[in-house]
Scaffold this active site. Structure first.
Site, PDB file in Angstrom:
ATOM      1  N   GLY A  39      36.056   8.738  -5.641  1.00 57.46           N
ATOM      2  CA  GLY A  39      34.677   9.151  -5.929  1.00 57.46           C
ATOM      3  C   GLY A  39      34.548  10.667  -5.963  1.00 57.46           C
ATOM      4  O   GLY A  39      33.572  11.230  -5.473  1.00 57.46           O
TER       5      GLY A  39
ATOM      6  N   SER B 286      34.227  12.655  -8.590  1.00 57.52           N
ATOM      7  CA  SER B 286      33.656  13.236  -9.805  1.00 57.52           C
ATOM      8  C   SER B 286      32.499  14.176  -9.492  1.00 57.52           C
ATOM      9  O   SER B 286      32.164  15.043 -10.293  1.00 57.52           O
ATOM     10  CB  SER B 286      33.187  12.135 -10.761  1.00 57.52           C
ATOM     11  OG  SER B 286      32.070  11.454 -10.227  1.00 57.52           O
TER      12      SER B 286
ATOM     13  N   SER C 238      28.736   7.083   7.482  1.00 56.75           N
ATOM     14  CA  SER C 238      27.384   7.657   7.426  1.00 56.75           C
ATOM     15  C   SER C 238      26.732   7.505   8.801  1.00 56.75           C
ATOM     16  O   SER C 238      27.041   6.555   9.536  1.00 56.75           O
ATOM     17  CB  SER C 238      26.547   6.903   6.391  1.00 56.75           C
ATOM     18  OG  SER C 238      25.176   7.237   6.518  1.00 56.75           O
TER      19      SER C 238
ATOM     20  N   TYR D  97      23.988  -1.176   3.094  1.00 58.00           N
ATOM     21  CA  TYR D  97      24.694   0.106   3.218  1.00 58.00           C
ATOM     22  C   TYR D  97      25.086   0.367   4.677  1.00 58.00           C
ATOM     23  O   TYR D  97      26.230   0.756   4.964  1.00 58.00           O
ATOM     24  CB  TYR D  97      23.766   1.201   2.696  1.00 58.00           C
ATOM     25  CG  TYR D  97      24.340   2.598   2.653  1.00 58.00           C
ATOM     26  CD1 TYR D  97      25.183   2.997   1.611  1.00 58.00           C
ATOM     27  CD2 TYR D  97      24.021   3.532   3.629  1.00 58.00           C
ATOM     28  CE1 TYR D  97      25.693   4.287   1.552  1.00 58.00           C
ATOM     29  CE2 TYR D  97      24.522   4.829   3.587  1.00 58.00           C
ATOM     30  CZ  TYR D  97      25.360   5.198   2.545  1.00 58.00           C
ATOM     31  OH  TYR D  97      25.863   6.471   2.496  1.00 58.00           O
TER      32      TYR D  97
ATOM     33  N   LYS E  43      28.853   0.828   6.218  1.00 60.55           N
ATOM     34  CA  LYS E  43      29.271   2.075   6.882  1.00 60.55           C
ATOM     35  C   LYS E  43      29.650   1.833   8.339  1.00 60.55           C
ATOM     36  O   LYS E  43      30.537   2.500   8.877  1.00 60.55           O
ATOM     37  CB  LYS E  43      28.169   3.128   6.758  1.00 60.55           C
ATOM     38  CG  LYS E  43      27.896   3.580   5.313  1.00 60.55           C
ATOM     39  CD  LYS E  43      29.113   4.201   4.658  1.00 60.55           C
ATOM     40  CE  LYS E  43      28.825   4.816   3.303  1.00 60.55           C
ATOM     41  NZ  LYS E  43      30.026   5.422   2.699  1.00 60.55           N
TER      42      LYS E  43
ATOM     43  N   ILE F   3      22.618  14.642   3.152  1.00 54.00           N
ATOM     44  CA  ILE F   3      23.331  15.676   2.395  1.00 54.00           C
ATOM     45  C   ILE F   3      22.753  15.733   0.979  1.00 54.00           C
ATOM     46  O   ILE F   3      22.502  14.686   0.362  1.00 54.00           O
ATOM     47  CB  ILE F   3      24.852  15.381   2.325  1.00 54.00           C
ATOM     48  CG1 ILE F   3      25.426  15.055   3.717  1.00 54.00           C
ATOM     49  CG2 ILE F   3      25.612  16.537   1.666  1.00 54.00           C
ATOM     50  CD1 ILE F   3      25.340  16.135   4.752  1.00 54.00           C
TER      51      ILE F   3
END
Ligand code: NAD
Length: 244
Positions: free
Chosen positions: A11, A13, A141, A154, A158, A187
């Site tokens: 990831g 990119s 996270s 999520y 995590k 972030i």
């Protein structure tokens, strides 16, 4: 140049993954950029790595695909000769309250965020064992530590990543392989940029430092952990004090 290390960042990119890729290049490593497909963003990450004087590799790979991860790692090992650091950073969100959350919202998030880390770690494990060294950094996270309304999928992925990190750390510590987790707070990236302004303001208000973090501030922690030889099974929060 056998002493040049190579890092693989999934990831990479954009966002935190790109910042980590650049930080590791600045640490003197060649970097393999993994993304689902080639794109101008991928090419920009590659350019920024090369700008540091290090070599960049690119491989298209969906981390949720077990077989594709194996093939990707085999091809990269052939091309780069070695991989010393693995950063499992690729992640997605499908935020909804549980009442509205569909089965595929749950499955997709687990498949990328949690199984993706399993897939890539499995693909590299034999190489790390052969080298008697390996450094794995999983991007979890703070939501995995404290939960979050609207993010049951999520948060589960995590939190699962933290359990995975500690288990891998215990299994392979004696073999020279370290495995740690980073827990970013709020972030500033494209991922959080999609959130409504009111939600972002609410998040910011929950941060004692009263500002979002920068991808580079997470990347600095990854660079530190990439050098670590006696830290393993650690969960490092980079969150401006959000979760304490
Ligand atoms: P982002 O959406 O900007 O970047 C995510 C990257 O993962 C992209 O490059 C994307 O192409 C890639 N990706 C998505 N699915 C993939 C797949 N199946 N295979 C390969 N690559 C895939 O997100 P970000 O904010 O930079 O987040 C990076 C990581 O940090 C994620 O794991 C995220 O959960 C975690 N994180 C972010 C925050 C934050 O506030 N931004 C906070 C805590 C944790």
């Amino acid at each position: 140049m056998a002493d040049v290390k190579t890092a693989l960042v999934t990831g990479a990119s954009r966002g935190i993954g790109r910042a980590i890729a650049i930080a590791l290049a600045k640490e003197g490593m060649d970097v393999a950029v993994i993304a689902t497909a080639d794109s101008p963003a991928v090419q920009e990450t590659v350019r920024l790595i090369e700008e540091t004087g290090r070599k960049a590799y690119f491989a298209a790979c969906d981390v949720s695909d077990f077989a594709a991860c194996g093939a990707c790692v085999t091809a990269l090992l052939e091309e780069a000769g070695t991989i010393d650091v693995l950063v499992n950073n690729a992640g997605i969100t499908r935020d909804k309250l549980l009442l509205q959350m569909r089965e595929e919202d749950f499955d997709d998030v687990i498949a990328v965020n949690l199984k993706g880390a399993f897939n890539m770690t499995k693909a590299l494990l034999r190489h790390f064992l052969k080298n008697k060294a390996g450094n794995i950094i999983n991007i979890s996270s703070v939501v995995g530590l404290m939960g979050n309304a609207g993010q049951a999928n999520y948060a589960a992925s995590k939190a699962g990543l933290i359990g995975f990190t500690k288990s891998v750390a215990k299994e392979y510590a004696a073999k020279g392989i370290v495995c740690n987790a980073i827990c970013p707070g709020y972030i500033e990236t494209d991922m959080t940029g999609q959130m409504p302004q009111a939600a972002r303001e609410k998040l910011c208000a929950a941060v004692p430092m009263q500002r979002p973090g920068l991808p580079e501030e997470v990347a600095a922690a990854a660079a530190f952990l990439s050098r670590s030889t006696y830290i393993t099974g650690e969960t490092l929060r980079i969150d401006g004090g959000m979760c304490m």
